[in-house]
Enzyme design. Sequence first.
Site, PDB file in Angstrom:
ATOM      1  N   CYS A 177      13.708   4.141   1.089  1.00 29.60           N
ATOM      2  CA  CYS A 177      13.931   5.568   0.816  1.00 29.60           C
ATOM      3  C   CYS A 177      14.743   6.159   1.973  1.00 29.60           C
ATOM      4  CB  CYS A 177      12.617   6.304   0.598  1.00 29.60           C
ATOM      5  SG  CYS A 177      11.405   5.995   1.866  1.00 29.60           S
ATOM      6  N   ALA A 187       0.836  -1.210   0.000  1.00 29.38           N
ATOM      7  CA  ALA A 187       0.000   0.000   0.000  1.00 29.38           C
ATOM      8  C   ALA A 187       0.870   1.260   0.000  1.00 29.38           C
ATOM      9  CB  ALA A 187      -0.898  -0.014   1.237  1.00 29.38           C
ATOM     10  N   GLY A 213       0.052   1.401  -3.298  1.00 29.55           N
ATOM     11  CA  GLY A 213      -0.134   0.752  -4.587  1.00 29.55           C
ATOM     12  C   GLY A 213       0.692   1.280  -5.752  1.00 29.55           C
ATOM     13  N   GLY A 214       1.570   2.233  -5.513  1.00 32.95           N
ATOM     14  CA  GLY A 214       2.387   2.770  -6.603  1.00 32.95           C
ATOM     15  C   GLY A 214       3.237   1.689  -7.252  1.00 32.95           C
ATOM     16  N   ASP A 272       9.986  -3.172  -0.776  1.00 34.42           N
ATOM     17  CA  ASP A 272      10.297  -1.763  -0.574  1.00 34.42           C
ATOM     18  C   ASP A 272       9.979  -1.531   0.894  1.00 34.42           C
ATOM     19  OD1 ASP A 272      11.018   0.897  -1.481  1.00 34.42           O
ATOM     20  OD2 ASP A 272       8.923   1.399  -1.133  1.00 34.42           O
TER      21      ASP A 272
END
Lengths: 329, 191
Positions: free
Chosen positions: A254, A135, A137-138, A201
């Site tokens: 990130c 989530a 959702g990218g 990620d």
Amino acid sequence: MRMNRNYLSEKANELAKKYGYLPYIIERYLLLFGERETLSLLEANERGLNPVIRCNTLRADPSDLYNSLSARGVRLRVSKWVDYAFEVLNAPFSLASTPEYLLGHFYIHRGPATLLPPIVLMPEPGDVVIDMAAAPGGKTSHLAQIMKNKGVIIAIDIDKRRMKSLRSNLSRLGIENVIAIRMDARRVYELGLKANKILLDAPCSGEGLIPIDKSRKKSRTLEDIKYCSKLQEELLRSAIKCLEEGGEIVYSTCSIAPEENEFVIDKMLKEFPLKVVRIDLDGDPGFTEAFGMKLDKSLRHARRLYPHKHLTEGFFICKLRLEERIRVR
Amino acid sequence: MQIEIGGKDTRPIVFRLLNEGEMEFLKKWFKRTFNCDLVKNILEGSKKQLLVGEGERKEIFLVPKNVFSVFKQISSVRMPFFLGLFLGELTKGDFKLSLEGAYVVAKKCKKKWIIVSDKGEILFLYGRDIMRGSIIKWDPSIRKGDRVVIMNRGGEALGVGRVVKGLKKAKNTDIVVKNLIDRGWYLRKGG
């Protein structure tokens, strides 16, 4: 890079005051990058970053999207990373209110680096893929796009509110090859699935997002980095258990903190028969040494992206291949 | 563990294949509403399956068969939050077509559609009803009371409306289609 302890502390305090950071963050930058590069990084963080839109090629043609948004007064530039994404130079209104957005022609990414994990994983249309932190959702929708809405994506996330965003986004984009499961991804191996591609990620301190979210200059402590690092290890370990022999995992964050990146991978390389796969991508090599720790040499094949060098959010990405079948306990 | 879907559900969602009654109802609904054998086409013509997610509501999902195979493998361990494409919701005696359901209908069915102008598209996406002057083309079989798929000039479904006034005799400023659901929902409520 050696730096006198007193000088380091004084310099860190000085820069922290000037740029509005917690001093420990600057001290770590100075140790990792040296003074000149730290200054470049801090300046780049101040400049901010343009959002990026990714054309959903399942529903629209990139050049048509470029033309229709340009006609509405939106200034776009083709992304240097993929030809179906555009950097938004200027938008006179919210892009989410355009018919093109509502019709699922594009997805809005906060920065360009988030485009990269699905591209590096590069699943095939028939693959079974697990997206461990899916989530909103990218990346899931980008994977589905690369897979041409074929194959199967198991999209995992634990947060109920974010799962609703995932559903809304995937629906809007016309994605139909996803099974979304709300669960703690650290237990994903309990599903008994074996995937040939996995995307992790990982949740992180978000240190690399400072160009986009300035509050992160002061909102994360060293304890947060340690907490994230432990969580990341658990998630990656769980992901590895779901991988077929010869299967690949893309791990990204990130964050530019080595504890959340190379340290995590280094530990897994010691535990499992994994190989770091070379990534053909612009970026700095991963660290093979940081804060006095010697790390696996193959980590140089990972990639680090920085606002001052690559004009992205701070980002780390590494691709791993499982060389032998492992027994899951 | 309780898994929830949508906003107000408290019952766990269980996904399963449609039973015979539900399947017949849906077949008839698409035939009656859009004069279209959509369900038959989905099940026979393509490699897809229809599933019900049943909790407080009964939601229908269009699921590719390979996705269904993986669902069967894992559903005894964990039920999904959702899967495939949300086609709509079965209610008492009716079916509420979803936005993506409308998109599928626009591509597969040839009846009960209206095409609006660019300006009409924007207004409809902002939740407005449709004035006769915004309509540039329509299926001639449309009658007052019909449910219709609203499309833009590119043939993409913008949502669903109900015809409230005959199109032929209406003035340009007359509201002729009431907005039932439009894709602006994704901005207003989608999250």
